[in-house]
Design a protein around this motif. Structure first.
Motif, PDB file in Angstrom:
ATOM      1  N   PHE A   1       0.842  -1.303   0.014  1.00  0.00           N
ATOM      2  CA  PHE A   1       0.052   0.206   0.015  1.00  0.00           C
ATOM      3  C   PHE A   1       0.820   0.992  -0.093  1.00  0.00           C
ATOM      4  CE2 PHE A   1      -2.603   3.368   1.787  1.00  0.00           C
ATOM      5  CZ  PHE A   1      -3.826   3.094   1.164  1.00  0.00           C
ATOM      6  N   ALA A   2       1.685   1.247   0.870  1.00  0.00           N
ATOM      7  CA  ALA A   2       2.814   2.292   0.925  1.00  0.00           C
ATOM      8  C   ALA A   2       3.562   2.572  -0.502  1.00  0.00           C
ATOM      9  CB  ALA A   2       4.035   2.249   1.648  1.00  0.00           C
ATOM     10  N   ILE A   3       4.112   1.848  -1.187  1.00  0.00           N
ATOM     11  CA  ILE A   3       4.935   1.887  -2.329  1.00  0.00           C
ATOM     12  C   ILE A   3       3.757   2.302  -3.479  1.00  0.00           C
ATOM     13  CG2 ILE A   3       6.852   0.780  -1.517  1.00  0.00           C
ATOM     14  CD1 ILE A   3       6.031  -1.424  -3.374  1.00  0.00           C
ATOM     15  N   ASN A   4       2.615   1.860  -3.579  1.00  0.00           N
ATOM     16  CA  ASN A   4       1.917   1.904  -4.554  1.00  0.00           C
ATOM     17  C   ASN A   4       0.885   3.129  -4.571  1.00  0.00           C
ATOM     18  OD1 ASN A   4       2.195  -0.475  -6.921  1.00  0.00           O
ATOM     19  ND2 ASN A   4       2.081  -1.603  -4.842  1.00  0.00           N
ATOM     20  N   LEU A   5       0.941   3.809  -3.463  1.00  0.00           N
ATOM     21  CA  LEU A   5       0.143   5.166  -3.141  1.00  0.00           C
ATOM     22  C   LEU A   5       0.934   6.048  -4.187  1.00  0.00           C
ATOM     23  CD1 LEU A   5      -2.125   6.523  -1.626  1.00  0.00           C
ATOM     24  CD2 LEU A   5      -0.181   7.076  -0.012  1.00  0.00           C
ATOM     25  N   ALA A   6       2.208   6.062  -4.190  1.00  0.00           N
ATOM     26  CA  ALA A   6       3.064   7.093  -4.818  1.00  0.00           C
ATOM     27  C   ALA A   6       3.737   6.590  -6.208  1.00  0.00           C
ATOM     28  CB  ALA A   6       3.985   7.717  -3.933  1.00  0.00           C
ATOM     29  N   THR A   7       4.175   5.436  -6.264  1.00  0.00           N
ATOM     30  CA  THR A   7       4.832   5.208  -7.410  1.00  0.00           C
ATOM     31  C   THR A   7       4.282   5.183  -8.857  1.00  0.00           C
ATOM     32  OG1 THR A   7       4.783   2.815  -6.833  1.00  0.00           O
ATOM     33  CG2 THR A   7       6.902   4.039  -6.122  1.00  0.00           C
ATOM     34  N   PRO A   8       2.928   4.798  -8.742  1.00  0.00           N
ATOM     35  CA  PRO A   8       2.083   4.952  -9.956  1.00  0.00           C
ATOM     36  C   PRO A   8       2.346   6.088 -10.517  1.00  0.00           C
ATOM     37  CG  PRO A   8       1.156   3.492  -8.621  1.00  0.00           C
ATOM     38  CD  PRO A   8       2.248   4.163  -7.826  1.00  0.00           C
ATOM     39  N   PHE A   9       2.306   7.061  -9.862  1.00  0.00           N
ATOM     40  CA  PHE A   9       2.218   8.566 -10.216  1.00  0.00           C
ATOM     41  C   PHE A   9       3.378   9.187 -10.798  1.00  0.00           C
ATOM     42  CE2 PHE A   9      -1.478   7.472  -7.734  1.00  0.00           C
ATOM     43  CZ  PHE A   9      -2.529   7.875  -8.544  1.00  0.00           C
ATOM     44  N   PHE A  10       4.583   8.206 -10.649  1.00  0.00           N
ATOM     45  CA  PHE A  10       5.979   9.034 -10.941  1.00  0.00           C
ATOM     46  C   PHE A  10       6.012   9.604 -12.266  1.00  0.00           C
ATOM     47  CE2 PHE A  10       8.781   6.468  -7.756  1.00  0.00           C
ATOM     48  CZ  PHE A  10       8.342   7.227  -7.076  1.00  0.00           C
ATOM     49  N   THR A  11       5.483   8.845 -13.340  1.00  0.00           N
ATOM     50  CA  THR A  11       5.187   9.428 -14.689  1.00  0.00           C
ATOM     51  C   THR A  11       4.580  10.743 -14.623  1.00  0.00           C
ATOM     52  OG1 THR A  11       5.288   7.165 -15.566  1.00  0.00           O
ATOM     53  CG2 THR A  11       4.654   8.983 -16.834  1.00  0.00           C
TER      54      THR A  11
END
Length: 515
Positions: free
Chosen positions: A246-256
């Motif tokens: 939950f922690a890493i997929n809260l932000a990493t999908p929006f890197f692009t």
């Protein structure tokens, strides 16, 4: 016409032909993935003016679709025709790429809805087909060659993915944003992905499928998952996995989104960052494998997980710099760290789930781990996308001021939009590390000792690939031979003196005997 039915007997010749087709198929399935997933998929969504909430749903679709693998197990057990399920699900999924290609020439809510629905259907078909595919490949590939066959397949997938991904990003950068030419490029990529995906399905249809063994009885999902949920230590591991995903997929999908919209970089630069991350992942995978085998998976996680969380939070620095070259270098450095760290986290978290699974029950434990991963990783980007508009209208400004005899130094820190997500992900990551500390695994070592082991292994690897170290080793070899030669000469001289003394003492005894 190729039969989709399983074969009662698969000859050695058919098996070898199937393994060759397995490697060949990777070029086409990898091509379809390179042209229609990851950075390209997000860029296409942004081109269609997708909202942050839609970007979150697109990022969550592959994870939530994995929940369909559980009912897919029942489908495979009932039909017992794994190739038929794999081929038809692949055809149905890849045809949705044609519909997504058509949305490139239209604007509005309807094309976005079609785009999203097609992506969800594609991910669902991939999950169902993947369940049948994995069981089929386990019976087709010989156990003693399983690693080599899939290593070659992975090499093809990686090479095709990198080359076509960079080519696609370059083609996008050659067209103006919002132009008809860019519409055509996106449509062409997804149409090509559809064609290569259908070719992949044809190759899969030509591969032999061994007949499944008789069914031991009906499969009940709740009974399958009941045992791991009663294991207290494994439940603690699931809590770590859930909070971490939950922690890493809260932000990493929006890197692009962050890099393209807020930092104003081209899509090709995002692809370069992806390549950098994948390269670091591949290079460091062996290191983490050696350390996890030598010590414990939890020890590897205590190093890799904080490093990954630190890199996510450090993304805030990219929005604080004014120099574009400095920002680019900072992003490359962070993606190197994230690529290396995520390799260790993925490897160690998978291994520890298997290690904590009792013999004979690994399937149930791995299924429970996969369910928790899918739920946490799927819900996080949806919530992130829904909250994006809230944070986009707010900002937090801090002013750090240093006052001294020679004047004042002011350092303003401005947090806006995605910066909040990176901070929240960091806080949730710290909580995940707390959950990890409660998991018991035999053989774990302290974090400081593991860091020392990482440094030692890295130095050894660098020594092996460094030309300077190679020259040093070449000069050390003659020196060692000289040292050995000197020692041998000294030993020979000492033995000669001892032997001479012995001869002298024997002669002395003979003379005294005569007297």
């Amino acid at each position: 016409m190729t039969s989709l039915s399983p074969q009662p007997h698969v000859s050695d010749e058919d098996r070898e032909r199937g393994l060759k087709l397995l490697v060949t198929e990777a070029a086409f399935s990898g091509g379809a993935a390179a042209l229609t997933t990851g950075v390209i998929l997000t860029a296409f969504a942004l081109h269609l003016q997708a909202s942050n909430a839609m970007v979150g749903v697109l990022a969550s679709a592959p994870f939530l679709a994995q929940l369909l693998q559980l009912p897919a197990i029942l489908l495979v057990e009932r039909l017992r025709a794994r190739k038929r399920i794999s081929v038809w699900s692949s055809v149905a999924g890849r045809l949705t790429l044609a519909a997504m290609a058509g949305t490139a020439f239209f604007t509005g809510t309807v094309p976005l809805a079609i785009f999203l629905a097609a992506q969800i259907l594609l991910c669902s078909m991939n999950a169902i087909g993947g369940c049948a595919w994995n069981a089929w490949m386990r019976d087709l590939a010989p156990e003693d060659r399983l690693g080599r066959v899939f290593a070659r397949r992975t090499a093809w997938l990686t090479a095709i993915n990198l080359l076509l991904g960079l080519a696609a990003a370059t083609a996008l950068d050659m067209t103006a944003e919002g132009s008809r030419a860019r519409d055509t490029v996106f449509a062409g990529m997804f149409a090509a992905g559809c064609v290569t995906g259908l070719i992949s399905a044809l190759i899969v249809a030509a591969m032999p499928e061994p007949l499944m063994p008789p069914s031991p009885g009906p499969v009940r999902l709740w009974q399958l998952l009941r045992q791991p949920l009663r294991d207290a230590n494994f439940v603690r591991l699931l809590r770590f996995v859930g909070s971490w995903q939950f922690a890493i997929n809260l932000a990493t999908p929006f890197f692009t989104v962050f890099i393209v919209r807020q930092l104003r970089f081209d899509v090709s630069f995002v692809m370069v960052l992806s390549v950098v991350s994948q390269a670091a992942n591949i290079v460091s995978l062996r290191l983490w494998g050696v350390l996890s085998d030598r010590h414990a998976n939890k020890s590897v996680l205590t190093v890799c997980a904080p490093a990954y969380i630190f890199a996510i939070v450090a993304m805030i620095g990219a929005s604080q710099f004014d120099n574009r070259l400095l920002v680019a270098g900072w992003l490359i450095l962070l993606h190197l760290v994230m690529g290396a760290a995520v390799a260790g986290v993925t490897l160690a978290s998978t291994n520890i789930a298997l290690k904590l699974s009792p013999k004979g029950s690994a399937t149930a434990y791995v299924a429970a781990n996969a369910m928790v991963t899918a739920l946490a990783a799927g819900l996080a980007p949806i919530l992130g996308g829904l909250f994006a508009d809230f944070f986009s209208a707010r900002r937090l400004e801090l002013l750090l001021r240093w006052t001294g005899p020679r004047g004042d130094l002011a350092l303003p820190v401005l947090l806006t939009s995605w910066d909040f997500y990176f901070l929240i992900a960091g806080a949730l990551g710290l909580y995940a590390m707390h959950r990890l500390s409660l998991v018991a695994e035999h053989g774990e070592i302290e974090r400081r000792e593991m860091v020392n082991q990482v440094i030692s292994e890295t130095r050894r690897t660098i020594r092996n690939i460094s030309s300077v170290a190679g020259l040093r080793a070449a000069t050390e070899l003659p020196a060692s031979l000289l040292r050995d030669a000197r020692i041998r000469i000294r030993l020979a001289r000492a033995r000669a003196r001892i032997e001479q003394r012995k001869r002298g003492s024997r002669q002395g005894r003979k003379v005294s005997g005569r007297i």
